[in-house]
Structure formats: C-alpha cells, structure tokens
Enzyme design. Structure first.
Site, PDB file in Angstrom:
ATOM      1  N   GLY A 115       1.470  -4.749  -3.572  1.00 18.85           N
ATOM      2  CA  GLY A 115       1.668  -6.045  -4.223  1.00 18.85           C
ATOM      3  C   GLY A 115       2.883  -6.130  -5.138  1.00 18.85           C
ATOM      4  O   GLY A 115       3.086  -7.137  -5.810  1.00 18.85           O
ATOM      5  N   ALA A 116       3.717  -5.072  -5.150  1.00 20.33           N
ATOM      6  CA  ALA A 116       4.885  -5.092  -6.052  1.00 20.33           C
ATOM      7  C   ALA A 116       6.031  -5.921  -5.487  1.00 20.33           C
ATOM      8  O   ALA A 116       6.926  -6.335  -6.232  1.00 20.33           O
ATOM      9  CB  ALA A 116       5.361  -3.668  -6.333  1.00 20.33           C
ATOM     10  N   SER A 129       4.690   5.041  -0.234  1.00 20.58           N
ATOM     11  CA  SER A 129       5.164   6.423  -0.430  1.00 20.58           C
ATOM     12  C   SER A 129       4.915   6.898  -1.859  1.00 20.58           C
ATOM     13  O   SER A 129       5.865   7.073  -2.627  1.00 20.58           O
ATOM     14  CB  SER A 129       6.636   6.573  -0.021  1.00 20.58           C
ATOM     15  OG  SER A 129       7.453   5.542  -0.528  1.00 20.58           O
TER      16      SER A 129
HETATM   17  S1  PPS Z   1       1.341   4.738   2.080  1.00 19.27           S
HETATM   18  O1  PPS Z   1       0.631   5.110   0.833  1.00 19.27           O
HETATM   19  O2  PPS Z   1       2.791   5.055   1.962  1.00 19.27           O
HETATM   20  O3  PPS Z   1       0.754   5.407   3.245  1.00 19.27           O
HETATM   21  O4  PPS Z   1       1.165   3.164   2.215  1.00 19.27           O
HETATM   22  P1  PPS Z   1       1.714   2.123   3.317  1.00 19.27           P
HETATM   23  O5  PPS Z   1       1.814   2.731   4.650  1.00 19.27           O
HETATM   24  O6  PPS Z   1       2.912   1.457   2.745  1.00 19.27           O
HETATM   25  O7  PPS Z   1       0.522   1.075   3.417  1.00 19.27           O
HETATM   26  C1  PPS Z   1       0.186   0.283   2.343  1.00 19.27           C
HETATM   27  C2  PPS Z   1      -0.585  -0.959   2.790  1.00 19.27           C
HETATM   28  O8  PPS Z   1      -1.923  -0.637   3.140  1.00 19.27           O
HETATM   29  C3  PPS Z   1      -2.834  -1.589   2.607  1.00 19.27           C
HETATM   30  N1  PPS Z   1      -3.869  -0.834   1.872  1.00 19.27           N
HETATM   31  C4  PPS Z   1      -3.696   0.030   0.853  1.00 19.27           C
HETATM   32  N2  PPS Z   1      -2.592   0.416   0.145  1.00 19.27           N
HETATM   33  C5  PPS Z   1      -2.771   1.339  -0.824  1.00 19.27           C
HETATM   34  N3  PPS Z   1      -3.944   1.900  -1.157  1.00 19.27           N
HETATM   35  C6  PPS Z   1      -5.075   1.546  -0.481  1.00 19.27           C
HETATM   36  N4  PPS Z   1      -6.238   2.096  -0.819  1.00 19.27           N
HETATM   37  C7  PPS Z   1      -4.963   0.582   0.570  1.00 19.27           C
HETATM   38  N5  PPS Z   1      -5.861   0.026   1.420  1.00 19.27           N
HETATM   39  C8  PPS Z   1      -5.176  -0.819   2.195  1.00 19.27           C
HETATM   40  C9  PPS Z   1      -2.027  -2.584   1.802  1.00 19.27           C
HETATM   41  O9  PPS Z   1      -1.930  -3.747   2.575  1.00 19.27           O
HETATM   42  C10 PPS Z   1      -0.666  -1.936   1.646  1.00 19.27           C
HETATM   43  O10 PPS Z   1       0.408  -2.824   1.817  1.00 19.27           O
HETATM   44  P2  PPS Z   1       1.351  -3.293   0.593  1.00 19.27           P
HETATM   45  O11 PPS Z   1       2.379  -4.123   1.263  1.00 19.27           O
HETATM   46  O12 PPS Z   1       1.910  -2.081  -0.067  1.00 19.27           O
HETATM   47  O13 PPS Z   1       0.451  -4.082  -0.310  1.00 19.27           O
END
Ligand code: PPS
Ligand code: MG
Length: 178
Positions: free
Chosen positions: A17-18, A88
């Site tokens: 969400g950033a 990441s």
């Molecule tokens: S990572 O940590 O690098 O593997 O994350 P990423 O591949 O960018 O995936 C992040 C998106 O997954 C969804 N999501 C979550 N994110 C973080 N923590 C938890 N527990 C989680 N569960 C689901 C979410 O939609 C993230 O997308 P963004 O765009 O970052 O909000």
C-alpha cells in the site's frame, strides 16, 4: 525506439500500500514516451500468474524475489529498463539483487502507516487488524528499511509524477540515461 546499449533496473521496495505499483506504472509510461523499451515486473502480478498459492513465509518470499532478480538481470543486460515493484522486505535479498544486476537504482517507496491504512485498496490492513491474516508487510510483518537507497519517495507528500521525475533525474545522474 531509442536503444540503450545496456538497460538498468529500477527496484521499487516498500510495504503493502505504499505506492510501488502506482509509481511503476507512471515510470513505465514516461520512459516509453521517451522512446525506451521498458518492462514492469510487479510482485503481486507475477505471483498471481506463476504461483498463486506460494504464500508469504520468509522462504517463499526469498525464492520468489530471486526469480524476479533473475528476470530483471536478463532484461537489463539486453537493453531494457526493468521496473521491479516488489515488497522485497529483506535487505540481504535486495543487496543480492544489486550485486547480481549491477546497474541498479533502489527506490524506497514510503508512506506512513496511517496513510496506508486509509488507502487499503485491497482491504488487507482491515483483514490484518481483524486478525484474519498474519504477517502483512508494514503491519505485523517484517520490513527491513533500506539503508542507502538511491532514491526515497514519500507518497503521502509527493505525486506519482513528481516521484517519477525524481527517479528519472537520478538515472541521469548515475549515467544510465543520457
Ligand atoms: S514479497 O514480500 O516481495 O514476496 O511481496 P510481493 O511479491 O511484492 O507481493 C506483495 C503483494 O501480495 C499481497 N499480499 C501481501 N503482501 C504482504 N504481506 C502479506 N501477508 C500479504 N498477503 C497478500 C499484496 O497485494 C501485496 O501487494 P502490494 O502491491 O505490495 O500491496
Ligand atoms: Mg502493488
């Protein structure tokens, strides 16, 4: 189409969400309008396409991040600008990315927790607050902040356009763009 002898990778890291995806889309549009070849590697999208049931354990995130690093490396060495939007959360993995890819701009995409909670486009913070999900990055999950990123943007204070301009300016300073 302008061709770059070597591409580079713009690595957007930050909690859920950033504003990583928003900035990735804006950067891609601007750089394409400038005539460059661009590919966006968005963690959320790659997960849904390749391994929707992977989950968010440390091991799963590390494996997934390493796959994205490899993709970005291939694109970068073939004259493409790779824009990676990926939480990441682990510093060591991002340092590995920097070493592997070489031509690398780490961008810390920041927004305060209250702003991320207010945006909550996917309802994930709501779920985390109700205890329905555990380990949401930026809420109760680990996020190791970058120590020396090339760029920091605060999406609660800047527009996506201003953020994109700042990143492109830094790419010029680093000699990745003319
Ligand atoms: S990572 O940590 O690098 O593997 O994350 P990423 O591949 O960018 O995936 C992040 C998106 O997954 C969804 N999501 C979550 N994110 C973080 N923590 C938890 N527990 C989680 N569960 C689901 C979410 O939609 C993230 O997308 P963004 O765009 O970052 O909000
Ligand atoms: Mg996203």
């Amino acid at each position: 189409m302008k061709s770059l002898e070597q591409g580079f990778t713009i690595w957007l890291t930050g909690p859920s969400g950033a504003g990583k995806t928003t900035l990735a889309v804006r950067l891609a549009k601007k750089l394409r309008e400038m005539g460059y070849r661009v590919e966006v590697l968005d963690g959320d999208t790659i997960r849904k396409t390749l391994y929707p049931n992977l989950g968010f354990s440390k091991e799963a995130r590390e494996m997934h991040n390493r796959i994205v690093i490899h993709m970005a490396k291939l694109l970068t060495r073939n004259g493409v600008i790779a824009i990676v939007s990926l939480i990441s959360p682990y510093r060591a993995v991002r340092e590995f990315a920097r070493k592997e890819i070489g031509r690398f701009i780490e961008v810390y995409v920041y927004a305060p927790l209250e702003v991320r909670i207010q945006r909550d486009p996917k309802g994930l913070y709501k779920k985390a607050m109700r205890g329905e999900i555990k380990g949401l990055t930026g809420y109760d999950g680990v996020y190791e902040e970058p120590e020396n990123p090339e760029v920091v943007v605060d999406s609660s204070k800047m527009t996506p356009e201003e953020e994109a301009e700042l990143v492109i300016q830094r790419a010029r300073e680093l000699g990745y763009l003319p």
